[in-house]
Design an enzyme around this catalytic site. Structure first.
Site, short mmCIF file in Angstrom:
data_model
loop_
_atom_site.label_atom_id
_atom_site.label_comp_id
_atom_site.label_asym_id
_atom_site.label_seq_id
_atom_site.Cartn_x
_atom_site.Cartn_y
_atom_site.Cartn_z
CB SER A 1 -10.98 4.85 5.87
OG SER A 1 -9.84 5.36 6.43
NE ARG B 1 -0.58 6.85 0.53
CZ ARG B 1 -1.80 6.80 0.42
NH1 ARG B 1 -2.53 7.54 1.36
NH2 ARG B 1 -2.66 5.96 -0.26
CG ASP C 1 -8.45 -1.47 10.09
OD1 ASP C 1 -7.42 -0.69 10.00
OD2 ASP C 1 -9.36 -0.88 9.75
CG HIS D 1 -7.77 0.65 6.78
ND1 HIS D 1 -8.60 0.96 7.71
CD2 HIS D 1 -7.70 1.89 6.15
CE1 HIS D 1 -9.37 2.05 7.44
NE2 HIS D 1 -8.91 2.75 6.33
CG ASP D 2 -5.58 -0.25 1.76
OD1 ASP D 2 -6.13 0.91 2.23
OD2 ASP D 2 -4.46 -0.08 1.02
#
Length: 392
Positions: free
Chosen positions: A169, A238, A338, A371-372
């Site tokens: 990232s 967030r 992603d 993405h994670d």
């Protein structure tokens, strides 16, 4: 000590501190300066060999920390932000005996970013000139600043050349910058789900998060440490980012069926959707483990990222020719689902590498987790990392 299944894969580790600048000394940054004392919090795993050629420098993601592996229940300098969620290292499945970053072979270093809230000098710390938290006086930070202070950490540890620099990232951006700034100090470079530059989409998403925090009435221009701080703004920031880190289908799967209201956030609106309830929960949970000023500094660093400028080059070709001339080898990872760093961004990075004659391999991970995936699915990444690090 940690118990159950966790104890079978986690080892005890403690945070260490490197003094970048002593009291009264100055750290000159790209856009400002910091008056000492200035420190970096970091952890190491494995043993540095006699030749000092087995070191791996690992850069963490936006909201990550220096605690990449093992079990660390307390970091005094992080205060109450070191919640239970932080105790197990964020890349524990990758680092350890027999794992991809094998601690029997390699010496892994991971440092909390300058401005970070987990022990490195940050806006939370006392300003030696005022005696109050640095807050709004804490300067803007660039990736080149981060790379410079981490190069000083390597000097402190007696490491001239890293076997590899690795970063997922935002950490991948720092890995690329470090490779361009210090080409002779790196042999292998691994940007994971990262980018060559910050896209228009990401700059907009980051700007939304910055506005969310700046416009919280409790932000006070960044000087909020005498109050509860901009908890609403940080939670909203967030929430804005979370939908890019986790695939939307995964968010829907994770969302519980029951809907929990948030009366303290709404005067009129009623949450009726489990997905909204889920992301609200994620936002509220995040504010207990992160500082808003740190979040702003790293968001801005990401938004302003431009590796050619950071490395003092005139073009991508000039920057990466340095990497080619130094004999660097890149392993670039993409994740097909992603939404944060789209695979097209890694494609562009690889085109630049090829144009400059840098040896490279580009692998696309097929995942439903977005993405994670680099955090959640080590089986998709670890074998390729192991192969790269074991060669030459």
């Amino acid at each position: 000590m940690v118990s159950g299944l966790m104890s079978q894969s986690a080892f005890d580790v403690e945070t260490q501190y490197f003094q970048v600048a002593a009291p009264g000394e100055t750290v000159v940054l790209r856009e400002g300066k910091l008056t000492g004392p200035v420190q970096l919090a970091y952890e190491t795993y494995g043993t540095l060999n006699a030749a000092k050629d087995n070191a791996i420098l690992l850069f963490h993601a936006l909201s990550g920390s220096h605690h990449a592996a093992g079990y660390n229940p307390k970091v005094e300098a992080a205060g109450n932000l070191w919640t239970e969620d932080m105790h197990l290292g964020w890349w524990n499945d990758y680092i350890g005996k027999g794992k991809a970053l094998d601690t029997d072979k390699y010496f892994i270093i991971c440092a909390n970013y300058l401005g970070g809230c987990y022990g490195s000098t940050s806006p939370m710390d006392k300003d030696p000139e005022t005696g109050r938290p640095r807050g709004s006086r804490f300067p803007h930070i660039r990736t080149s600043d981060q790379c410079e202070v981490q190069a000083k950490l390597l000097d402190h540890l007696g490491i001239d050349v890293c076997r590899a620099v690795i970063g997922p990232s935002v950490g991948g951006m720092l890995a690329l910058t470090f490779a361009g700034m210090y080409p002779e100090r790196v042999r292998k470079v691994v940007p994971i789900a990262s980018s060559w530059k910050t896209t228009v989409l990401n700059r907009l998403i980051l700007f939304e998060q910055i506005l969310a925090i700046e416009n919280d009435p409790h932000f006070h221009g960044g000087d909020y440490y005498h109050t509860n701080g901009p908890t609403y703004g940080l939670a909203l920031a967030r929430m804005i980012s979370h939908k890019t880190f986790v695939h939307l289908d995964a968010i829907e799967r994770r969302a519980r069926q029951e809907v929990k209201q948030a009366e303290d956030h709404f005067a009129w609106y009623v949450i009726r959707d489990s997905v909204q309830s889920y992301v609200m929960h994620q936002g509220k949970k995040f504010v207990h483990r992160f500082d808003a000023n740190t979040y702003l500094r790293i968001c801005e660093m990401w938004s302003c990222y431009h590796p050619v400028q950071e490395c003092g080059a005139d073009s991508p070709l000039e920057m990466l020719k340095r990497c080619a001339d130094a004999g660097q080898e890149f392993l670039v990872f993409s994740i097909d689902s992603d939404f944060c760093f789209y695979p097209e961004e890694q494609d562009q990075m690889v085109r630049h590498l090829k144009e400059a004659g840098v040896k490279n391999m580009h692998l696309t991970v097929h995942s439903e987790k977005g993405h994670d995936s680099f955090l959640l699915e080590p089986e998709l990444f670890a074998p390729h990392l192991d192969h790269l690090l074991s060669r030459g």
